[in-house]
Design a protein around this motif. Structure first.
Motif, PDB file in Angstrom:
ATOM      1  N   SER A 253       0.816  -1.217   0.000  1.00 17.04           N
ATOM      2  CA  SER A 253       0.000   0.000   0.000  1.00 17.04           C
ATOM      3  C   SER A 253       0.852   1.270   0.000  1.00 17.04           C
ATOM      4  CB  SER A 253      -0.907   0.006   1.230  1.00 17.04           C
ATOM      5  OG  SER A 253      -1.582   1.239   1.354  1.00 17.04           O
ATOM      6  N   GLU A 254       0.301   2.317  -0.608  1.00 13.35           N
ATOM      7  CA  GLU A 254       0.944   3.629  -0.597  1.00 13.35           C
ATOM      8  C   GLU A 254       0.340   4.545   0.471  1.00 13.35           C
ATOM      9  OE1 GLU A 254       3.636   4.820  -2.374  1.00 13.35           O
ATOM     10  OE2 GLU A 254       3.829   2.691  -2.839  1.00 13.35           O
ATOM     11  N   GLU A 255      -0.603   4.039   1.273  1.00 12.20           N
ATOM     12  CA  GLU A 255      -1.193   4.839   2.349  1.00 12.20           C
ATOM     13  C   GLU A 255      -0.100   5.274   3.326  1.00 12.20           C
ATOM     14  OE1 GLU A 255      -4.115   5.978   3.414  1.00 12.20           O
ATOM     15  OE2 GLU A 255      -5.381   5.282   1.773  1.00 12.20           O
ATOM     16  N   PRO A 256       0.031   6.589   3.629  1.00 15.36           N
ATOM     17  CA  PRO A 256       1.093   7.048   4.533  1.00 15.36           C
ATOM     18  C   PRO A 256       1.077   6.378   5.905  1.00 15.36           C
ATOM     19  CG  PRO A 256       0.145   8.911   3.370  1.00 15.36           C
ATOM     20  CD  PRO A 256      -0.716   7.721   3.040  1.00 15.36           C
ATOM     21  N   VAL A 257      -0.123   6.168   6.475  1.00  9.19           N
ATOM     22  CA  VAL A 257      -0.181   5.567   7.804  1.00  9.19           C
ATOM     23  C   VAL A 257       0.273   4.113   7.766  1.00  9.19           C
ATOM     24  CG1 VAL A 257      -2.620   4.873   7.626  1.00  9.19           C
ATOM     25  CG2 VAL A 257      -1.607   5.272   9.873  1.00  9.19           C
ATOM     26  N   VAL A 258      -0.025   3.416   6.675  1.00 10.35           N
ATOM     27  CA  VAL A 258       0.436   2.033   6.532  1.00 10.35           C
ATOM     28  C   VAL A 258       1.944   1.998   6.403  1.00 10.35           C
ATOM     29  CG1 VAL A 258       0.363  -0.024   5.050  1.00 10.35           C
ATOM     30  CG2 VAL A 258      -1.735   1.269   5.492  1.00 10.35           C
ATOM     31  N   ARG A 259       2.475   2.862   5.551  1.00  3.81           N
ATOM     32  CA  ARG A 259       3.927   2.898   5.359  1.00  3.81           C
ATOM     33  C   ARG A 259       4.645   3.267   6.647  1.00  3.81           C
ATOM     34  NH1 ARG A 259       3.691   7.175   0.910  1.00  3.81           N
ATOM     35  NH2 ARG A 259       5.953   7.296   1.174  1.00  3.81           N
ATOM     36  N   GLN A 260       4.110   4.248   7.389  1.00  2.52           N
ATOM     37  CA  GLN A 260       4.745   4.651   8.646  1.00  2.52           C
ATOM     38  C   GLN A 260       4.731   3.511   9.649  1.00  2.52           C
ATOM     39  OE1 GLN A 260       2.793   7.795  10.814  1.00  2.52           O
ATOM     40  NE2 GLN A 260       4.405   7.924  12.364  1.00  2.52           N
ATOM     41  N   PHE A 261       3.577   2.848   9.791  1.00  2.00           N
ATOM     42  CA  PHE A 261       3.449   1.798  10.798  1.00  2.00           C
ATOM     43  C   PHE A 261       4.353   0.608  10.484  1.00  2.00           C
ATOM     44  CE2 PHE A 261       1.479  -1.578  13.255  1.00  2.00           C
ATOM     45  CZ  PHE A 261       1.154  -0.929  14.441  1.00  2.00           C
ATOM     46  N   LEU A 262       4.344   0.172   9.223  1.00  2.00           N
ATOM     47  CA  LEU A 262       5.134  -1.004   8.862  1.00  2.00           C
ATOM     48  C   LEU A 262       6.626  -0.708   8.808  1.00  2.00           C
ATOM     49  CD1 LEU A 262       2.905  -2.700   6.136  1.00  2.00           C
ATOM     50  CD2 LEU A 262       3.096  -3.260   8.563  1.00  2.00           C
TER      51      LEU A 262
END
Length: 338
Positions: free
Chosen positions: A231-240
């Motif tokens: 995913s390119e979702e910022p919150v997903v990228r930050q969390f992972l």
């Protein structure tokens, strides 16, 4: 086989505080799903709502053909028997030995005699690797053994749904790896529907068939594992990526000015790391619900990062998967999922 769980527009509030709202998702029968999210986003509240310990303010939670929020007390009691729950700390009775802890649900909810109870308890203890520890008290064993004892207790009524509330909490990385393998092996063996709440990124990246993420009082995303891991979702990228840059702040979420300042400084949560191979059962068989590596990405035209499916032995599982399934003989359903 496990039971499908279908959640539609589920909302939960405590007074004026909204925990989450309009959550909709489907946990496919027999599959392993993981629910991620920063601390305080209501993941454990979601589990308690699914099992009927908390009543939602709005929405439906279908367990098979039963809508949990609308069930009368007697049917709610019966529906709860479909569930097994592994609590964060194991929730064992400190004054009981492991055998009696694990036997407790059988003695409480069934009319089985002690001979039958002993057979079932020892069977479940063997499944989680605890044979020989029957007489030990919870205070005499390690945290990892307490987790496995809690899991054995969750299994004794042969549930069709098992909920795991942060099973890796308090465990070191090695014990977490052993527990993850045990979870995959159990799913392959009993075929129940699993939902795991966790903060452990390695667990989320390697164990489940599906992943969801709670943030800002809503379900940001839920779907097949590769969908979220690419995913390119910022919150997903930050969390992972476990970074400070992104929408998640120290307390909960950052305000607009903080996000604008990060953007002006050129900060970014970063690209997601390569997608690792999904953990396989110890006996080498393909789980019936397992997806072929890269299948979702190919179907949706997503190009994964180079080396996304190469394991520690240098095997590329996109190339290896068809050969592996063929080597298993008559492939189960999981071997042909695309």
């Amino acid at each position: 086989m496990g039971v499908e769980i279908r959640v539609e527009g589920l909302t939960k509030r405590f007074g004026r505080q909204t925990i989450w709202e309009d959550v909709s998702l489907t946990l496919p029968a027999g599959e392993i799903s993981v629910l991620l999210g920063p601390s305080g986003t209501g993941k454990s509240v979601f589990l308690k709502t699914l099992v009927g310990l908390l009543k939602p303010d709005r929405g439906n939670a279908w367990i098979g053909d039963r809508n949990l929020p609308q069930l009368p007390e007697d049917l709610l009691y019966e529906t709860r028997k479909l569930f097994g729950v592994l609590f964060q700390d194991g929730a064992l009775f400190g004054s009981m030995n492991l055998f009696d802890n694990i036997a407790f649900p059988l003695r409480e909810h069934t009319k089985k005699n002690e001979t039958e109870i002993k057979r079932i308890v020892l069977e479940k203890m063997e499944m989680v690797g605890l044979i020989g520890a029957e007489g030990k008290l919870p205070g005499e064993i390690s945290g990892g053994m307490r987790k496995r004892a809690g899991l054995a207790r969750a299994l004794v009524l042969d549930p069709e749904i098992i909920l795991f509330d942060e099973p890796d909490s308090g465990l070191d990385p090695v014990r977490t790896a052993y527990l993850n393998q045990l979870i995959v092996d159990l799913n392959a063996q009993i075929g129940a529907t699993f939902l795991i709440v966790t903060h452990d990124i390695n667990t989320a990246r390697t164990v489940p068939d599906n992943i969801g993420l709670l943030f800002r009082r809503e379900l940001v995303m839920f779907g097949q594992r590769e969908m979220l891991l690419s995913s390119e979702e910022p919150v997903v990228r930050q969390f992972l990526n476990a970074r400070r840059v992104g929408p998640i702040g120290m307390s909960e979420e950052k305000d607009v000015s903080e996000l604008e300042a990060e953007a002006a400084a050129g900060n970014d949560p970063g690209k997601l790391p390569p997608i690792p191979p999904q953990l396989m059962p110890s006996d080498g068989r393909v789980r019936p619900t397992q997806h072929a590596p890269g299948a979702w990405l190919r179907a949706h035209g997503v190009t994964p990062p180079p080396g996304s499916f190469i394991d520690d032995l240098g095997r590329n599982w996109i190339d290896e998967w068809p050969r592996y399934v063929a080597s298993m003989g008559a492939a189960p359903a999981g071997g042909v999922r695309k």
